[in-house]
Write a protein that holds these residues in place. Structure first.
Motif, PDB file in Angstrom:
ATOM      1  N   SER A 186       9.730   9.601   0.352  1.00  0.00           N
ATOM      2  CA  SER A 186       8.436   8.909   0.283  1.00  0.00           C
ATOM      3  C   SER A 186       8.103   8.304   1.648  1.00  0.00           C
ATOM      4  O   SER A 186       6.979   8.450   2.148  1.00  0.00           O
ATOM      5  CB  SER A 186       8.490   7.818  -0.798  1.00  0.00           C
ATOM      6  OG  SER A 186       7.289   7.081  -0.837  1.00  0.00           O
TER       7      SER A 186
ATOM      8  N   GLY B  18       8.232   6.530  -9.925  1.00  0.00           N
ATOM      9  CA  GLY B  18       7.241   7.587  -9.657  1.00  0.00           C
ATOM     10  C   GLY B  18       7.830   8.958  -9.936  1.00  0.00           C
ATOM     11  O   GLY B  18       7.268   9.777 -10.665  1.00  0.00           O
TER      12      GLY B  18
ATOM     13  N   ALA C 197       2.012   9.243  -2.661  1.00  0.00           N
ATOM     14  CA  ALA C 197       3.353   8.797  -2.268  1.00  0.00           C
ATOM     15  C   ALA C 197       3.401   8.593  -0.756  1.00  0.00           C
ATOM     16  O   ALA C 197       2.937   9.437   0.015  1.00  0.00           O
ATOM     17  CB  ALA C 197       4.385   9.841  -2.687  1.00  0.00           C
TER      18      ALA C 197
ATOM     19  N   MET D 276       1.610   3.120  -7.143  1.00  0.00           N
ATOM     20  CA  MET D 276       2.528   4.194  -7.520  1.00  0.00           C
ATOM     21  C   MET D 276       2.655   4.200  -9.043  1.00  0.00           C
ATOM     22  O   MET D 276       3.332   3.356  -9.633  1.00  0.00           O
ATOM     23  CB  MET D 276       3.898   4.011  -6.853  1.00  0.00           C
ATOM     24  CG  MET D 276       4.901   5.121  -7.163  1.00  0.00           C
ATOM     25  SD  MET D 276       4.297   6.852  -7.133  1.00  0.00           S
ATOM     26  CE  MET D 276       3.576   7.000  -5.524  1.00  0.00           C
TER      27      MET D 276
ATOM     28  N   THR E 217       8.511   4.546  -5.757  1.00  0.00           N
ATOM     29  CA  THR E 217       8.231   5.982  -5.835  1.00  0.00           C
ATOM     30  C   THR E 217       9.511   6.755  -6.168  1.00  0.00           C
ATOM     31  O   THR E 217       9.507   7.650  -7.026  1.00  0.00           O
ATOM     32  CB  THR E 217       7.653   6.470  -4.490  1.00  0.00           C
ATOM     33  OG1 THR E 217       6.510   5.681  -4.185  1.00  0.00           O
ATOM     34  CG2 THR E 217       7.266   7.937  -4.542  1.00  0.00           C
TER      35      THR E 217
END
Ligand code: NDP
Ligand code: A1CAB
Length: 268
Positions: free
Chosen positions: A263, A173, A99, A119, A169
């Motif tokens: 992130s 993510g 990340a 990601m 992310t």
């Protein structure tokens, strides 16, 4: 992908999800995978789950023996990886799943331009991942196609501008954790209303799965699908009004925003 060898630097949660996903999808044999971890037991556990996967004695051994090197360490551990592998990855395709860490920083630290920043998310383990990726200047179109193929084997894969990856992310993510929290809370609601726990969790999870399939398979706006569930003066609108009153919509937007900002911070 026959003949391609892939090594994981770090044998934690996400390496495990990807390794299982690649093998289950029959894209790679376990025997073409290698993993290294400072705690050998972590890589050995992965090898016991996926017979044939090799445990490397060091990160350098992976860098010298594998065609594709996946950096699956926490962002905070990346400088140690630069120290160890910087300048030792000539001819290798490097894939970072960390990340926040930019392609520019990865290329500088690793002393190679042949890098792809990805990601992914943990549902890759069951072939239902959602991933996005961006290529550094030295990664070829073939490298991008190979990474896209790996990721598509374990879910969906989108090539994007790198500037979008912090938001990816924050959404997909981190998103599985938000959804697990929602499933757990829905299950708690069912138990409060008198359902046995197993039934309540099964109904909650299947409801999330079915609703997601409706959005993806039918391509309809989620608001339209929501309206179709809510009968005038019925049960659903009573539940929806409570969710709006408690700020659930705003809370989810703020969660994605906070994770996106985190992130970006991790990459500084
Ligand atoms: N978990 C997730 O859902 C997702 C994670 N990611 C990213 O994936 C990366 C890995 O995350 P995750 O799998 O959750 O983390 P884990 O902590 O589960 O796994 C990382 C592993 O790497 C090991 N490690 C630490 N330093 C080194 C090193 N120098 N060389 C080799 N291995 C090392 C760690 O060992 P030790 O524990 O002893 O330090 C650990 O076993 C992160 O960068 C994260 O941002 C991306 C998408 C989703
Ligand atoms: O929580 C994290 O930092 C990692 C990145 C995305 C999911 N897990």
């Amino acid at each position: 992908m026959a003949g391609t060898t892939l090594g994981f630097i770090g044998a934690g949660q996400m390496a495990r999800a990807l390794a299982h996903g690649f093998v289950s999808a029959k894209l790679l044999d376990a025997s073409s995978l290698t993993a290294a971890d400072p705690v050998p037991a972590a890589a050995e556990k992965l090898a016991s789950e996926l017979p044939g996967l090799k445990v490397a004695a060091s990160n350098v051994a992976i860098a010298s023996s594998c065609d594709v090197v996946v950096l699956a360490v926490k962002p905070q551990a990346m400088s140690a990886v630069y120290q160890e592998l910087g300048g030792k990855l000539a001819g290798k395709l490097v894939v970072s799943i960390a990340a926040g860490i930019s392609l520019a920083k990865l290329c500088e630290g690793l002393k190679t331009q042949r890098v792809v920043r990805v990601m992914p998310n943990t549902p890759a383990l069951v072939g239902k991942g959602a991933s996005a990726y961006a290529l550094a200047a030295g990664a070829t179109a073939e490298d991008g196609a190979l990474v896209g193929k790996l990721l598509a084997a374990v879910g969906t894969a989108h090539q994007v501008d790198e500037k979008l990856l912090d938001a990816v992310t924050g959404l997909s993510g981190s998103g599985p954790a938000y959804v697990y929290l929602i499933i757990e809370a829905l299950s708690d609601g069912g138990v409060k209303a008198g359902l046995p726990r197993n039934l309540s969790t099964a109904l909650a999870a299947q409801t999330v799965l079915g609703a997601a399939e409706m959005v993806l398979a039918r391509g309809e706006h989620p608001g339209v699908l929501k309206d179709a569930v809510a009968s005038p003066g019925g049960t659903t609108i009573a539940g929806l009004a409570t969710l709006e009153d408690r700020g659930v919509r705003g809370a989810l937007i703020a969660a994605v925003d906070a994770a996106t900002k985190r992130s970006a911070e991790l990459g500084k």
